[in-house]
Design an enzyme around this catalytic site. Structure first.
Site, PDB file in Angstrom:
ATOM      1  N   CYS A 196       0.816  -1.217   0.000  1.00 15.91           N
ATOM      2  CA  CYS A 196       0.000   0.000   0.000  1.00 15.91           C
ATOM      3  C   CYS A 196       0.851   1.270   0.000  1.00 15.91           C
ATOM      4  O   CYS A 196       0.332   2.374  -0.128  1.00 15.91           O
ATOM      5  CB  CYS A 196      -0.945  -0.003   1.192  1.00 15.91           C
ATOM      6  SG  CYS A 196      -2.119  -1.365   1.121  1.00 15.91           S
ATOM      7  N   HIS A 244      -3.222   7.338   1.900  1.00 16.49           N
ATOM      8  CA  HIS A 244      -3.661   6.028   1.433  1.00 16.49           C
ATOM      9  C   HIS A 244      -5.036   5.753   2.040  1.00 16.49           C
ATOM     10  O   HIS A 244      -5.241   5.926   3.244  1.00 16.49           O
ATOM     11  CB  HIS A 244      -2.638   4.971   1.871  1.00 16.49           C
ATOM     12  CG  HIS A 244      -3.141   3.576   1.754  1.00 16.49           C
ATOM     13  ND1 HIS A 244      -3.762   3.109   0.619  1.00 16.49           N
ATOM     14  CD2 HIS A 244      -3.139   2.540   2.641  1.00 16.49           C
ATOM     15  CE1 HIS A 244      -4.111   1.846   0.813  1.00 16.49           C
ATOM     16  NE2 HIS A 244      -3.741   1.482   2.025  1.00 16.49           N
ATOM     17  N   ASN A 277     -10.184  -0.180   0.374  1.00 18.01           N
ATOM     18  CA  ASN A 277      -8.730  -0.034   0.298  1.00 18.01           C
ATOM     19  C   ASN A 277      -8.241  -0.714  -0.986  1.00 18.01           C
ATOM     20  O   ASN A 277      -8.232  -1.933  -1.073  1.00 18.01           O
ATOM     21  CB  ASN A 277      -8.118  -0.689   1.549  1.00 18.01           C
ATOM     22  CG  ASN A 277      -6.591  -0.692   1.537  1.00 18.01           C
ATOM     23  OD1 ASN A 277      -5.960  -0.417   0.519  1.00 18.01           O
ATOM     24  ND2 ASN A 277      -6.007  -1.020   2.671  1.00 18.01           N
TER      25      ASN A 277
HETATM   26  N1  COA Z   1     -17.913  -7.489  11.432  1.00 15.65           N
HETATM   27  C1  COA Z   1     -18.379  -7.593  12.693  1.00 15.65           C
HETATM   28  N2  COA Z   1     -17.587  -7.795  13.744  1.00 15.65           N
HETATM   29  C2  COA Z   1     -16.271  -7.909  13.516  1.00 15.65           C
HETATM   30  C3  COA Z   1     -15.720  -7.818  12.227  1.00 15.65           C
HETATM   31  C4  COA Z   1     -16.606  -7.599  11.172  1.00 15.65           C
HETATM   32  N3  COA Z   1     -16.188  -7.490   9.891  1.00 15.65           N
HETATM   33  N4  COA Z   1     -14.388  -7.955  12.315  1.00 15.65           N
HETATM   34  C5  COA Z   1     -14.094  -8.116  13.612  1.00 15.65           C
HETATM   35  N5  COA Z   1     -15.240  -8.094  14.345  1.00 15.65           N
HETATM   36  C6  COA Z   1     -15.400  -8.246  15.787  1.00 15.65           C
HETATM   37  C7  COA Z   1     -14.246  -8.956  16.414  1.00 15.65           C
HETATM   38  O1  COA Z   1     -14.413 -10.345  16.359  1.00 15.65           O
HETATM   39  C8  COA Z   1     -14.285  -8.412  17.810  1.00 15.65           C
HETATM   40  O2  COA Z   1     -15.288  -9.074  18.525  1.00 15.65           O
HETATM   41  P1  COA Z   1     -15.072  -9.459  20.063  1.00 15.65           P
HETATM   42  O3  COA Z   1     -14.880  -8.142  20.757  1.00 15.65           O
HETATM   43  O4  COA Z   1     -16.327 -10.161  20.383  1.00 15.65           O
HETATM   44  O5  COA Z   1     -13.858 -10.325  20.082  1.00 15.65           O
HETATM   45  C9  COA Z   1     -14.733  -6.978  17.633  1.00 15.65           C
HETATM   46  O6  COA Z   1     -15.406  -6.945  16.364  1.00 15.65           O
HETATM   47  C10 COA Z   1     -13.576  -6.013  17.608  1.00 15.65           C
HETATM   48  O7  COA Z   1     -12.575  -6.542  16.732  1.00 15.65           O
HETATM   49  P2  COA Z   1     -11.241  -5.835  16.466  1.00 15.65           P
HETATM   50  O8  COA Z   1     -10.433  -6.652  15.532  1.00 15.65           O
HETATM   51  O9  COA Z   1     -10.644  -5.449  17.778  1.00 15.65           O
HETATM   52  O10 COA Z   1     -11.794  -4.545  15.725  1.00 15.65           O
HETATM   53  P3  COA Z   1     -11.080  -3.195  15.436  1.00 15.65           P
HETATM   54  O11 COA Z   1     -11.763  -2.097  16.118  1.00 15.65           O
HETATM   55  O12 COA Z   1      -9.580  -3.284  15.583  1.00 15.65           O
HETATM   56  O13 COA Z   1     -11.404  -3.033  13.872  1.00 15.65           O
HETATM   57  C11 COA Z   1     -10.289  -3.197  11.779  1.00 15.65           C
HETATM   58  C12 COA Z   1     -10.888  -3.958  12.958  1.00 15.65           C
HETATM   59  C13 COA Z   1      -9.703  -4.204  10.817  1.00 15.65           C
HETATM   60  C14 COA Z   1     -11.385  -2.401  11.106  1.00 15.65           C
HETATM   61  C15 COA Z   1      -9.194  -2.241  12.324  1.00 15.65           C
HETATM   62  O14 COA Z   1      -8.325  -2.949  13.172  1.00 15.65           O
HETATM   63  C16 COA Z   1      -8.389  -1.610  11.240  1.00 15.65           C
HETATM   64  O15 COA Z   1      -8.908  -0.872  10.417  1.00 15.65           O
HETATM   65  N6  COA Z   1      -7.050  -1.839  11.223  1.00 15.65           N
HETATM   66  C17 COA Z   1      -6.204  -1.328  10.181  1.00 15.65           C
HETATM   67  C18 COA Z   1      -6.307  -2.225   8.997  1.00 15.65           C
HETATM   68  C19 COA Z   1      -5.775  -1.619   7.736  1.00 15.65           C
HETATM   69  O16 COA Z   1      -6.047  -0.492   7.423  1.00 15.65           O
HETATM   70  N7  COA Z   1      -5.054  -2.440   6.990  1.00 15.65           N
HETATM   71  C20 COA Z   1      -4.538  -2.108   5.726  1.00 15.65           C
HETATM   72  C21 COA Z   1      -3.367  -1.212   5.864  1.00 15.65           C
HETATM   73  S1  COA Z   1      -2.696  -0.957   4.303  1.00 15.65           S
END
Ligand code: COA
Length: 323
Positions: free
Chosen positions: A107, A248, A278
């Site tokens: 990315c 990005h 993304n």
């Molecule tokens: N739908 C519903 N629930 C979801 C889910 C989805 N798509 N994905 C995860 N969950 C749940 C998890 O299982 C967790 O449940 P729990 O609390 O019962 O265990 C809860 O939601 C929180 O999960 P978590 O992984 O802590 O969520 P988060 O707030 O970190 O959000 C992302 C997840 C991926 C959106 C976030 O971490 C993110 O954007 N990270 C950066 C990723 C990125 O940009 N990557 C590319 C870079 S180039």
């Protein structure tokens, strides 16, 4: 940068559609990421095609022809061929004079490509460079993994960079940290295969994208403002001299957090990830092209752009749009 273009697949998948694949909801995806829908390339659609369409627009808008190109850089992590797809694009464009190669920095690819292209121009080696950022990550997404499949979309964006008496790349800062590689991977997994007695090779497959979302989020929010500050310093510019912040397009919460840390007003932020998700190396040039076509970005505007992602890699570039 004198011309831009973009191309995305016609097929889109909205958040509601994703609920048929994984346990998620439109509300969860929208509030956690800002993404509402993404474009997905069909099986028959190639990265080369999307890139060529985006490139033709960028070349025409720059007022040159493909035959004027000296260099084509394709920033991608999902080429049609692991040996690279840049040469196929060169052939499609009939850019017979241009040397072409792929650049892989996930990315961060477009930002790394921008700095690479500028070095060739600064040294006087080349005058007209086509830089493409393109990815079809849908090919590599695990559609059962709700932590990643909600994020990615496909597309291509391109820009033409031309030699000029005054340098429009005002400052940059690029970074890599392979010790955090495991947080975001699309890794080859070898399977031991015996060829003949005593000769063994690893003949395997690439595994789907795997990500530690929390760590990637933490990394982006901490590191992106740092490189932007350094790039501003090297450009001898203060934050209020910036016309546009174009990050990005990974997650609206990351964009908001970086903007707040840098104290940049909201109206200076370019964001279109709600519609595309993304798109990896394509996200910055697609958003740039949209903003140029909408008349938001005008010649002379100063843009700060930053990429971040797998590697881990990240970087920022400050540039002036137009001739
Ligand atoms: N739908 C519903 N629930 C979801 C889910 C989805 N798509 N994905 C995860 N969950 C749940 C998890 O299982 C967790 O449940 P729990 O609390 O019962 O265990 C809860 O939601 C929180 O999960 P978590 O992984 O802590 O969520 P988060 O707030 O970190 O959000 C992302 C997840 C991926 C959106 C976030 O971490 C993110 O954007 N990270 C950066 C990723 C990125 O940009 N990557 C590319 C870079 S180039």
């Amino acid at each position: 940068m004198t011309g831009s273009g973009s191309a995305v697949p016609a097929i889109f998948l909205d958040n509601q559609g994703l609920t048929e694949l994984v346990d998620t909801s439109d509300e969860w995806i929208t509030t956690r990421t800002g993404i509402r829908q993404r474009r997905l390339a069909e099986a028959g659609e190639s990265l080369t095609e999307l890139s060529t369409v985006a490139s033709r627009k960028a070349i025409a808008r720059a007022g040159i022809t493909p035959q004027d190109l000296d260099l084509i850089i394709l920033a991608t992590s999902s080429p049609d061929d692991l040996f690279g797809s840049a040469c196929q694009i060169q052939a499609e464009l009939a850019a017979s004079k241009a040397v072409a190669f792929d650049l892989t920095a996930a990315c961060s690819g477009f930002v790394f490509g921008l700095v690479t292209a500028a070095q060739y121009i600064r040294t006087g080696a080349y005058e007209n460079v086509l830089l493409i950022g393109a990815d079809i990550l849908s090919r590599w997404v695990d559609w059962q993994d709700r932590g990643t499949c909600i994020l990615f979309g496909d597309g291509a964006g391109a820009v033409v960079l031309q030699a000029n008496s005054c340098d429009h790349l005002l400052g940059f800062e690029l970074k890599s940290d392979g010790t955090q590689y495991n947080y975001l991977t699309l890794a080859y997994s070898p399977e031991s295969t015996d060829l003949i007695q005593g000769v063994n090779v690893g003949k395997g497959n690439f595994q789907p994208i795997a990500m530690n979302g929390k760590e990637v989020y933490r990394f982006a929010v901490q590191k992106v403002p740092e490189v932007i500050d350094k790039a501003l310093f090297s450009a001898n510019l203060s934050v209020d001299q910036i016309d546009w912040l174009l990050l990005h397009q990974a997650n609206q919460r990351i964009i908001d957090a970086v903007r707040e840390r840098l104290n940049i007003p909201e109206h200076k932020v370019i964001s279109n990830l709600a519609n595309y998700g993304n798109t990896s190396a394509a996200s910055i040039p697609i958003a740039l092209d949209e903003a140029v076509q909408e008349g938001k970005i005008k010649p002379g505007n100063i843009i700060v752009t930053a990429g971040f992602g797998a590697g881990l890699s990240w970087g920022a570039v400050i540039f002036q749009w137009g001739r």
